[in-house]
Design an enzyme around this catalytic site. Structure first.
Site, PDB file in Angstrom:
ATOM      1  N   ALA A  54       0.807  -1.218   0.000  1.00  9.89           N
ATOM      2  CA  ALA A  54       0.000   0.000   0.000  1.00  9.89           C
ATOM      3  C   ALA A  54       0.841   1.268   0.000  1.00  9.89           C
ATOM      4  O   ALA A  54       0.332   2.344  -0.284  1.00  9.89           O
ATOM      5  CB  ALA A  54      -0.936   0.010   1.210  1.00  9.89           C
ATOM      6  N   SER A  55       2.123   1.151   0.325  1.00 11.18           N
ATOM      7  CA  SER A  55       3.003   2.316   0.308  1.00 11.18           C
ATOM      8  C   SER A  55       4.425   1.809   0.135  1.00 11.18           C
ATOM      9  O   SER A  55       4.755   0.692   0.519  1.00 11.18           O
ATOM     10  CB  SER A  55       2.874   3.122   1.611  1.00 11.18           C
ATOM     11  OG  SER A  55       3.610   4.328   1.535  1.00 11.18           O
TER      12      SER A  55
END
Length: 370
Positions: free
Chosen positions: A90-91
């Site tokens: 997600a990041s």
């Protein structure tokens, strides 16, 4: 961090900057100084890699058995996954060469005040702070876990930009206009609100499709620009509560048909860019042979349409859109136009629409989603 770690990190960081300079990714002396000074390892205390079992494994500098691998990886020219949601990336910390290219694309700012969309680890915000001063940098991310950790790492490294937890697509604060907005998250269009935050002649550098666009504001609601030559694959811009993941539906199970496209065509970087613009956000994966060669592919749009190219050359499609048929049509244009690279494309933004075009604003063009 121990003195030994800091010494080793300094050596590795200098080698990374030398390599980026030698390959042409990092040519601006001011940005060279920033990359030499900002310690990436303070912003990436751990990262995740996919293990042989398909699961994400955490590699941490705090683990004595992993510390050497961790530090070497941090100063390699590679992206590193740093945050998971439900086991999915997600990041991340962006590949340093791509960061360098994007930061240098900001050019010489007449208004040296910068807003970053997608705080991530905080490393990019630290580079911006080193270049422009932390009082001139605002960084925004939708995830409070991300911004909390980044704020702490930035402070530990001696940088204090303004860190805001908010939706990056909308204005997050009042204040003077920005000379530039730089995004480190994937977009399918430029949020119109960004233009309102920019000073006259302000610059936006942002991932769009699988490329990076650089545009200059020409009026309150208009901008124009082009794409950099470099490929770019970023985590998508997320709204609050959105994982950013395009969920794949069940694979099609029909008899299928022969296709004019082989998997070698589908993995072509320049073609993938045009697909990302012409067909919008898609999920992709590949079937790999034992030697790592792609032998099949699957793509889906998150709205129930899916297409699968099997290893035997048969393609099956299901859902509201015939995705593979659309892919074939885009490829025919791609071939006719000489297999254009990313830097042959431009973008025009008006109050009513955003369109990407090839070679000329009156040439082939594609409207971006409203």
């Amino acid at each position: 961090m121990t003195t030994t770690t800091e010494s080793d990190a300094g050596t590795l960081r200098a080698a990374m900057v030398d390599a980026l300079t030698a390959d042409g990714s990092l040519t601006d002396p001011a940005w060279q100084r920033a990359f030499r000074d900002v310690p990436r390892h303070l912003f990436v205390p751990y990262f995740y890699r996919q293990g042989a079992d398909g699961r994400q494994q955490r590699i941490s500098g705090d683990d004595p058995g992993q510390a050497g691998e961790w530090l070497r990886s941090v100063y390699e020219n590679r992206p590193l996954v740093t945050h998971l949601i439900d086991g999915n990336a997600a990041s991340s910390s962006t590949q340093p060469s791509l960061m360098a290219v994007m930061l240098q694309a900001l050019g010489e700012l007449t208004t040296p005040r910068v807003k970053e969309i997608g705080t991530g680890t905080g490393y990019n915000a630290a580079l911006l702070s080193r270049r422009y001063g932390h009082d001139q940098v605002v960084t925004v991310d939708v995830d409070p876990d991300v911004t909390t950790a980044a704020r702490q790492r930035l402070a530990a490294a001696g940088y204090q930009p303004t860190v805001i937890t908010a939706d990056g697509a909308v204005p997050a604060m009042d204040g003077p206009a920005f000379g530039a907005i730089v995004a480190t998250c994937g977009l399918d269009r430029i949020p119109p609100a960004w233009l309102a935050e920019l000073a006259d002649d302000g610059v936006i550098v942002a991932p769009l499709g699988s490329g990076v666009v650089s545009v200059v504001k020409t009026s309150d609601t208009e901008a124009t620009g082009g794409f950099l030559a470099t490929p770019a694959y970023f985590m998508p811009l997320r709204a609050e509560g959105d994982s950013g993941i395009i969920r794949r539906p069940a694979l099609p199970d029909g008899d299928g048909r022969r296709t004019e496209l082989g998997v070698g065509v589908v993995v072509d970087e320049s073609f993938r860019f045009l697909v990302s613009v012409a067909l919008g956000p898609l999920g992709w994966n590949y079937e790999l042979a034992d030697d790592g060669r792609p032998v099949g592919a699957c793509l889906w749009d998150g709205a129930g349409s899916v297409a699968e190219l099997r290893a035997d050359g048969i393609v099956c499609e299901e859902g509201p859109r015939a995705l593979w048929s659309d892919l074939e049509a885009v490829h025919r244009l791609f071939v006719v136009k000489g297999r254009p690279a990313r830097d042959r494309y431009g973008i025009t933004i008006t109050a009513g629409e955003q369109r990407v075009w090839l070679d000329d604003p009156d040439g082939p063009r594609w409207l971006l989603p409203a």
